[in-house]
Write a protein that holds these residues in place. Sequence first.
Motif, PDB file in Angstrom:
ATOM      1  N   MET A  41      43.696  26.550  44.014  1.00 49.18           N
ATOM      2  CA  MET A  41      42.962  27.673  43.478  1.00 49.18           C
ATOM      3  C   MET A  41      42.916  28.784  44.525  1.00 49.18           C
ATOM      4  O   MET A  41      42.125  28.731  45.450  1.00 49.18           O
ATOM      5  CB  MET A  41      41.551  27.241  43.117  1.00 49.18           C
ATOM      6  N   ALA A  42      43.763  29.760  44.375  1.00 51.20           N
ATOM      7  CA  ALA A  42      43.852  30.823  45.355  1.00 51.20           C
ATOM      8  C   ALA A  42      42.872  31.949  45.040  1.00 51.20           C
ATOM      9  O   ALA A  42      42.636  32.281  43.880  1.00 51.20           O
ATOM     10  CB  ALA A  42      45.267  31.373  45.390  1.00 51.20           C
ATOM     11  N   ARG A  43      42.305  32.514  46.067  1.00 48.98           N
ATOM     12  CA  ARG A  43      41.428  33.678  45.964  1.00 48.98           C
ATOM     13  C   ARG A  43      40.248  33.461  45.010  1.00 48.98           C
ATOM     14  O   ARG A  43      39.859  34.346  44.275  1.00 48.98           O
ATOM     15  CB  ARG A  43      42.215  34.913  45.549  1.00 48.98           C
ATOM     16  N   ARG A  44      39.696  32.277  45.014  1.00 53.53           N
ATOM     17  CA  ARG A  44      38.524  31.985  44.195  1.00 53.53           C
ATOM     18  C   ARG A  44      37.580  31.112  45.001  1.00 53.53           C
ATOM     19  O   ARG A  44      37.997  30.138  45.623  1.00 53.53           O
ATOM     20  CB  ARG A  44      38.945  31.271  42.910  1.00 53.53           C
ATOM     21  N   CYS A  45      36.296  31.450  44.989  1.00 55.28           N
ATOM     22  CA  CYS A  45      35.286  30.679  45.708  1.00 55.28           C
ATOM     23  C   CYS A  45      35.119  29.326  45.023  1.00 55.28           C
ATOM     24  O   CYS A  45      34.975  29.254  43.799  1.00 55.28           O
ATOM     25  CB  CYS A  45      33.968  31.445  45.722  1.00 55.28           C
ATOM     26  N   GLU A  46      35.124  28.252  45.800  1.00 52.27           N
ATOM     27  CA  GLU A  46      35.034  26.915  45.235  1.00 52.27           C
ATOM     28  C   GLU A  46      33.619  26.549  44.792  1.00 52.27           C
ATOM     29  O   GLU A  46      33.442  25.602  44.032  1.00 52.27           O
ATOM     30  CB  GLU A  46      35.537  25.882  46.242  1.00 52.27           C
ATOM     31  N   LEU A  47      32.607  27.289  45.255  1.00 54.11           N
ATOM     32  CA  LEU A  47      31.236  26.964  44.885  1.00 54.11           C
ATOM     33  C   LEU A  47      30.659  27.880  43.813  1.00 54.11           C
ATOM     34  O   LEU A  47      29.941  27.432  42.938  1.00 54.11           O
ATOM     35  CB  LEU A  47      30.326  27.007  46.119  1.00 54.11           C
ATOM     36  N   THR A  48      30.960  29.170  43.875  1.00 52.38           N
ATOM     37  CA  THR A  48      30.370  30.106  42.916  1.00 52.38           C
ATOM     38  C   THR A  48      31.343  30.559  41.851  1.00 52.38           C
ATOM     39  O   THR A  48      30.930  31.158  40.860  1.00 52.38           O
ATOM     40  CB  THR A  48      29.827  31.356  43.631  1.00 52.38           C
ATOM     41  N   GLY A  49      32.633  30.325  42.032  1.00 52.67           N
ATOM     42  CA  GLY A  49      33.623  30.763  41.058  1.00 52.67           C
ATOM     43  C   GLY A  49      33.973  32.231  41.160  1.00 52.67           C
ATOM     44  O   GLY A  49      34.696  32.764  40.318  1.00 52.67           O
ATOM     45  N   LYS A  50      33.466  32.911  42.187  1.00 52.20           N
ATOM     46  CA  LYS A  50      33.735  34.337  42.350  1.00 52.20           C
ATOM     47  C   LYS A  50      35.221  34.554  42.635  1.00 52.20           C
ATOM     48  O   LYS A  50      35.795  33.891  43.484  1.00 52.20           O
ATOM     49  CB  LYS A  50      32.909  34.876  43.518  1.00 52.20           C
ATOM     50  N   GLY A  51      35.854  35.471  41.895  1.00 52.78           N
ATOM     51  CA  GLY A  51      37.282  35.738  42.031  1.00 52.78           C
ATOM     52  C   GLY A  51      37.566  37.222  42.135  1.00 52.78           C
ATOM     53  O   GLY A  51      36.650  38.036  42.229  1.00 52.78           O
ATOM     54  N   PRO A  52      38.844  37.602  42.095  1.00 55.81           N
ATOM     55  CA  PRO A  52      39.208  39.011  42.198  1.00 55.81           C
ATOM     56  C   PRO A  52      38.708  39.820  41.005  1.00 55.81           C
ATOM     57  O   PRO A  52      38.637  39.331  39.884  1.00 55.81           O
ATOM     58  CB  PRO A  52      40.736  38.992  42.205  1.00 55.81           C
ATOM     59  N   MET A  53      38.355  41.070  41.284  1.00 55.92           N
ATOM     60  CA  MET A  53      37.978  42.022  40.241  1.00 55.92           C
ATOM     61  C   MET A  53      38.975  43.170  40.286  1.00 55.92           C
ATOM     62  O   MET A  53      39.673  43.351  41.282  1.00 55.92           O
ATOM     63  CB  MET A  53      36.563  42.552  40.465  1.00 55.92           C
ATOM     64  N   SER A  54      39.040  43.946  39.222  1.00 59.90           N
ATOM     65  CA  SER A  54      39.954  45.081  39.220  1.00 59.90           C
ATOM     66  C   SER A  54      39.170  46.368  39.069  1.00 59.90           C
ATOM     67  O   SER A  54      38.058  46.390  38.552  1.00 59.90           O
ATOM     68  CB  SER A  54      40.976  44.950  38.100  1.00 59.90           C
ATOM     69  N   GLY A  55      39.783  47.437  39.546  1.00 51.82           N
ATOM     70  CA  GLY A  55      39.154  48.752  39.479  1.00 51.82           C
ATOM     71  C   GLY A  55      40.180  49.823  39.759  1.00 51.82           C
ATOM     72  O   GLY A  55      41.379  49.597  39.608  1.00 51.82           O
ATOM     73  N   ASN A  56      39.724  50.978  40.176  1.00 53.14           N
ATOM     74  CA  ASN A  56      40.599  52.109  40.434  1.00 53.14           C
ATOM     75  C   ASN A  56      40.467  52.612  41.861  1.00 53.14           C
ATOM     76  O   ASN A  56      39.368  52.645  42.409  1.00 53.14           O
ATOM     77  CB  ASN A  56      40.250  53.286  39.511  1.00 53.14           C
ATOM     78  N   ASN A  57      41.609  53.015  42.447  1.00 52.92           N
ATOM     79  CA  ASN A  57      41.591  53.891  43.610  1.00 52.92           C
ATOM     80  C   ASN A  57      41.476  55.297  43.052  1.00 52.92           C
ATOM     81  O   ASN A  57      42.214  55.669  42.136  1.00 52.92           O
ATOM     82  CB  ASN A  57      42.895  53.799  44.402  1.00 52.92           C
ATOM     83  N   VAL A  58      40.552  56.090  43.574  1.00 47.51           N
ATOM     84  CA  VAL A  58      40.375  57.453  43.084  1.00 47.51           C
ATOM     85  C   VAL A  58      40.632  58.403  44.243  1.00 47.51           C
ATOM     86  O   VAL A  58      39.927  58.386  45.251  1.00 47.51           O
ATOM     87  CB  VAL A  58      38.956  57.661  42.511  1.00 47.51           C
ATOM     88  N   SER A  59      41.645  59.251  44.091  1.00 46.64           N
ATOM     89  CA  SER A  59      41.982  60.206  45.141  1.00 46.64           C
ATOM     90  C   SER A  59      41.056  61.418  45.059  1.00 46.64           C
ATOM     91  O   SER A  59      40.254  61.560  44.129  1.00 46.64           O
ATOM     92  CB  SER A  59      43.437  60.654  45.001  1.00 46.64           C
ATOM     93  N   HIS A  60      41.188  62.312  46.027  1.00 48.07           N
ATOM     94  CA  HIS A  60      40.387  63.532  46.046  1.00 48.07           C
ATOM     95  C   HIS A  60      40.671  64.381  44.807  1.00 48.07           C
ATOM     96  O   HIS A  60      39.785  65.067  44.301  1.00 48.07           O
ATOM     97  CB  HIS A  60      40.688  64.326  47.327  1.00 48.07           C
ATOM     98  N   ALA A  61      41.908  64.307  44.316  1.00 53.66           N
ATOM     99  CA  ALA A  61      42.297  65.055  43.117  1.00 53.66           C
ATOM    100  C   ALA A  61      41.976  64.286  41.832  1.00 53.66           C
ATOM    101  O   ALA A  61      42.402  64.667  40.753  1.00 53.66           O
ATOM    102  CB  ALA A  61      43.787  65.372  43.162  1.00 53.66           C
ATOM    103  N   LYS A  62      41.224  63.201  41.963  1.00 61.58           N
ATOM    104  CA  LYS A  62      40.798  62.352  40.841  1.00 61.58           C
ATOM    105  C   LYS A  62      41.956  61.631  40.159  1.00 61.58           C
ATOM    106  O   LYS A  62      41.849  61.259  38.993  1.00 61.58           O
ATOM    107  CB  LYS A  62      40.011  63.158  39.783  1.00 61.58           C
TER     108      LYS A  62
END
Length: 95
Positions: free
Chosen positions: A1-22
């Motif tokens: 199980m890569a990139r996942r906490c074995e006790l809480t189940g917390k894993g990767p989240m997704s979002g955005n990089n936002v530049s100065h020009a949005k």
Amino acid sequence: MARRCELTGKGPMSGNNVSHAKNRTRRRFLPNLNDVSLMSEALGRTFKLKISAAALRSVDHRGGFDAFLAKAKDEELSASALKIKKDIAKAQAAA
């Protein structure tokens, strides 16, 4: 199980990089995972787990590894952590 906490189940989240020009491009937020050895007092041995820093603070807050696993939900735990939880429950029932 890569990139996942074995006790809480917390894993990767997704979002955005936002530049100065949005301009928005997709990115991933990875959890802060650490390889730690946690001591089980009921079993008298240590276990190596890959857990998040937040989970490590939660283990300390709840009074140790055994107490954390006793309160943890089974669906959040990894297969190895679930086996440790069942072994601890057997050891405490026998004592």
